[in-house]
Motif scaffolding. Sequence first.
Motif, PDB file in Angstrom:
ATOM      1  N   TYR A  37      31.660  57.119  12.832  1.00 34.24           N
ATOM      2  CA  TYR A  37      30.620  56.402  11.789  1.00 34.24           C
ATOM      3  C   TYR A  37      29.992  57.269  10.920  1.00 34.24           C
ATOM      4  O   TYR A  37      29.360  58.347  11.263  1.00 34.24           O
ATOM      5  CB  TYR A  37      29.521  55.605  12.605  1.00 34.24           C
ATOM      6  N   THR A  38      30.451  57.051   9.686  1.00 35.05           N
ATOM      7  CA  THR A  38      29.673  58.181   8.511  1.00 35.05           C
ATOM      8  C   THR A  38      28.692  57.415   7.859  1.00 35.05           C
ATOM      9  O   THR A  38      28.836  56.342   7.390  1.00 35.05           O
ATOM     10  CB  THR A  38      30.828  58.678   7.714  1.00 35.05           C
ATOM     11  N   ASP A  39      27.294  58.063   8.025  1.00 36.01           N
ATOM     12  CA  ASP A  39      26.180  57.414   7.136  1.00 36.01           C
ATOM     13  C   ASP A  39      26.397  58.354   5.792  1.00 36.01           C
ATOM     14  O   ASP A  39      26.067  59.387   5.512  1.00 36.01           O
ATOM     15  CB  ASP A  39      25.013  58.123   7.673  1.00 36.01           C
ATOM     16  N   ILE A  40      27.208  57.641   4.532  1.00 37.05           N
ATOM     17  CA  ILE A  40      27.369  58.226   3.384  1.00 37.05           C
ATOM     18  C   ILE A  40      26.052  59.014   2.750  1.00 37.05           C
ATOM     19  O   ILE A  40      26.110  59.849   2.219  1.00 37.05           O
ATOM     20  CB  ILE A  40      28.075  57.244   2.659  1.00 37.05           C
ATOM     21  N   ALA A  41      24.826  58.088   3.116  1.00 33.74           N
ATOM     22  CA  ALA A  41      23.643  58.694   2.251  1.00 33.74           C
ATOM     23  C   ALA A  41      23.320  60.263   2.573  1.00 33.74           C
ATOM     24  O   ALA A  41      22.853  60.759   2.192  1.00 33.74           O
ATOM     25  CB  ALA A  41      22.423  57.765   2.629  1.00 33.74           C
ATOM     26  N   ARG A  42      23.771  60.544   3.867  1.00 29.40           N
ATOM     27  CA  ARG A  42      23.327  61.874   4.543  1.00 29.40           C
ATOM     28  C   ARG A  42      24.642  62.895   4.551  1.00 29.40           C
ATOM     29  O   ARG A  42      24.461  63.901   4.548  1.00 29.40           O
ATOM     30  CB  ARG A  42      23.144  61.563   5.978  1.00 29.40           C
ATOM     31  N   ASP A  43      25.813  62.183   4.222  1.00 29.92           N
ATOM     32  CA  ASP A  43      26.911  63.065   4.074  1.00 29.92           C
ATOM     33  C   ASP A  43      27.002  64.091   3.149  1.00 29.92           C
ATOM     34  O   ASP A  43      26.741  63.919   1.924  1.00 29.92           O
ATOM     35  CB  ASP A  43      28.297  62.226   3.854  1.00 29.92           C
ATOM     36  N   GLY A  44      27.126  65.323   3.648  1.00 28.02           N
ATOM     37  CA  GLY A  44      27.149  66.491   2.825  1.00 28.02           C
ATOM     38  C   GLY A  44      25.811  66.843   2.152  1.00 28.02           C
ATOM     39  O   GLY A  44      25.825  67.711   1.124  1.00 28.02           O
ATOM     40  N   MET A  45      24.759  66.282   2.412  1.00 31.40           N
ATOM     41  CA  MET A  45      23.339  66.652   2.025  1.00 31.40           C
ATOM     42  C   MET A  45      22.537  67.606   2.661  1.00 31.40           C
ATOM     43  O   MET A  45      21.650  68.162   2.453  1.00 31.40           O
ATOM     44  CB  MET A  45      22.521  65.324   1.775  1.00 31.40           C
TER      45      MET A  45
END
Length: 208
Positions: free
Chosen positions: A166-174
């Motif tokens: 499960y990837t939380d896009i809003a947090r990904d790479g941030m």
Amino acid sequence: MLVIPAIDLKDGQCVRLKQGRMEDSTVFSDDPVSMAGIWAAKGARRLHIVDLNGAFAGTPVNAEIVQAIAARYPDLPIQIGGGIRNLESIQFYLDAGVSYVIIGTAAVKDPDFVRAACLKFPGKIIVGIDAIDGMVATDGWADVSEVLATDLVAKFADYGVEAIVYTDIARDGMLAGPNVELYRHVRELAPSLALQASGGVRDVADIR
């Protein structure tokens, strides 16, 4: 707990995207095979690889690189996602020495495909759920569906998948820290499934 390092492939290079934006990428290496070796040397017990070009194209694009990594490090279990939309692609990767295959977009658009894949390749299928504001994103995160991510988690709990990533896009790479409360909720929805939490991890404290 298993800490899984990730290699995201774009145009043959190892990159990091911010919130999945292909135009906002940072290149870390132009030698993915050597990068995999670095993780192996550091003691990685599994490697997560994403074919970003494949995710957008709907078919594997960086497959030869993944194949080369699997051949170079046969004792390092690999899970691969990005552009896997048919049984033939799954068979190719498994034949190449990959341990697990991640189905993302196709899991949303064709759930029966996930069931068929689990039956044909038991213990090898992981479902990738990428969400923003609770809604599932598909096609390399370019499109946001009307499917609730939590509904999808519950749906696949009985399909025989090996795990959910499960990837939380809003947090990904941030590098802003993971959404721990979200992952706790997902864990409650499918307690019998292995859960891989992805997005935002910046240091050891986040993992603990």
